[in-house]
Motif scaffolding. Structure first.
Motif, short mmCIF file in Angstrom:
data_model
loop_
_atom_site.label_atom_id
_atom_site.label_comp_id
_atom_site.label_asym_id
_atom_site.label_seq_id
_atom_site.Cartn_x
_atom_site.Cartn_y
_atom_site.Cartn_z
N LYS A 27 0.81 -1.22 0.00
CA LYS A 27 0.00 0.00 0.00
C LYS A 27 0.85 1.27 0.00
N LEU A 28 2.14 1.14 0.35
CA LEU A 28 3.03 2.30 0.38
C LEU A 28 3.61 2.54 -1.01
N ASN A 29 3.63 3.79 -1.42
CA ASN A 29 4.25 4.16 -2.68
C ASN A 29 5.12 5.38 -2.45
N PHE A 30 6.42 5.19 -2.53
CA PHE A 30 7.33 6.32 -2.42
C PHE A 30 7.45 6.97 -3.79
N PHE A 31 7.23 8.27 -3.85
CA PHE A 31 7.27 9.04 -5.09
C PHE A 31 6.28 8.54 -6.12
N GLY A 32 5.25 7.83 -5.68
CA GLY A 32 4.20 7.36 -6.58
C GLY A 32 4.49 6.06 -7.29
N TYR A 33 5.72 5.55 -7.23
CA TYR A 33 6.06 4.36 -8.00
C TYR A 33 6.78 3.26 -7.21
N ILE A 34 7.53 3.61 -6.22
CA ILE A 34 8.44 2.67 -5.56
C ILE A 34 7.74 1.99 -4.38
N ASN A 35 7.69 0.65 -4.41
CA ASN A 35 7.17 -0.14 -3.30
C ASN A 35 8.32 -0.82 -2.58
N PRO A 36 8.41 -0.69 -1.26
CA PRO A 36 9.45 -1.42 -0.53
C PRO A 36 9.15 -2.92 -0.52
N LEU A 37 10.17 -3.72 -0.72
CA LEU A 37 10.01 -5.18 -0.77
C LEU A 37 10.70 -5.80 0.44
N VAL A 38 9.94 -6.00 1.50
CA VAL A 38 10.51 -6.56 2.73
C VAL A 38 10.52 -8.08 2.73
N TYR A 39 9.79 -8.71 1.83
CA TYR A 39 9.78 -10.17 1.82
C TYR A 39 11.13 -10.74 1.39
N ILE A 40 11.99 -9.92 0.82
CA ILE A 40 13.33 -10.34 0.43
C ILE A 40 14.17 -10.69 1.66
N LEU A 41 13.78 -10.21 2.84
CA LEU A 41 14.50 -10.56 4.06
C LEU A 41 14.50 -12.06 4.32
N PHE A 42 13.50 -12.76 3.80
CA PHE A 42 13.46 -14.22 3.94
C PHE A 42 14.69 -14.85 3.31
N LEU A 43 15.12 -14.32 2.19
CA LEU A 43 16.32 -14.84 1.51
C LEU A 43 17.57 -14.64 2.35
N TYR A 44 17.61 -13.55 3.06
CA TYR A 44 18.77 -13.24 3.89
C TYR A 44 18.77 -14.05 5.18
N TRP A 45 17.60 -14.24 5.78
CA TRP A 45 17.50 -14.90 7.08
C TRP A 45 17.50 -16.43 7.00
#
Length: 93
Positions: A26-44
């Motif tokens: 639901k978050l859009n930085f500058f109207g286009y950029i969505n943060p992808l926190v699910y990538i943390l699964f790859l790190y953890w």
């Protein structure tokens, strides 16, 4: 009986998908950029675990995010690629 490592991996999987879908899509930085926190699964994910299981989990992680985000398997392809290249990336980091 399920061990604590498997339980922790499943819990992280479910929580990261829920947080990504319910909050960060639901978050859009500058109207286009969505943060992808699910990538943390790859790190953890533990390094010593089975690599085939890791790649399959990453595919399902990306697919779950794709289903809820209405993207055409872009996240699934990206997570599988990163999961496949993870040993090489970890050697450089």
């Amino acid at each position: 009986m399920i061990n604590s490592t498997t339980f922790l991996i499943v819990l992280r999987f479910i929580l990261l998908v829920l947080v990504q879908v319910l909050v960060f899509n639901k978050l859009n930085f500058f109207g286009y950029i969505n943060p992808l926190v699910y990538i943390l699964f790859l790190y953890w994910y533990p390094i010593k675990q089975n690599r085939t299981t890791f790649i399959l989990l990453c595919f399902f992680l990306g697919l779950c995010v794709d289903i809820f985000s209405d993207t055409l398997a872009i996240n699934a392809a990206a997570t599988v690629t990163i999961a496949y290249l993870r040993p090489t990336i970890m050697r450089f980091v």
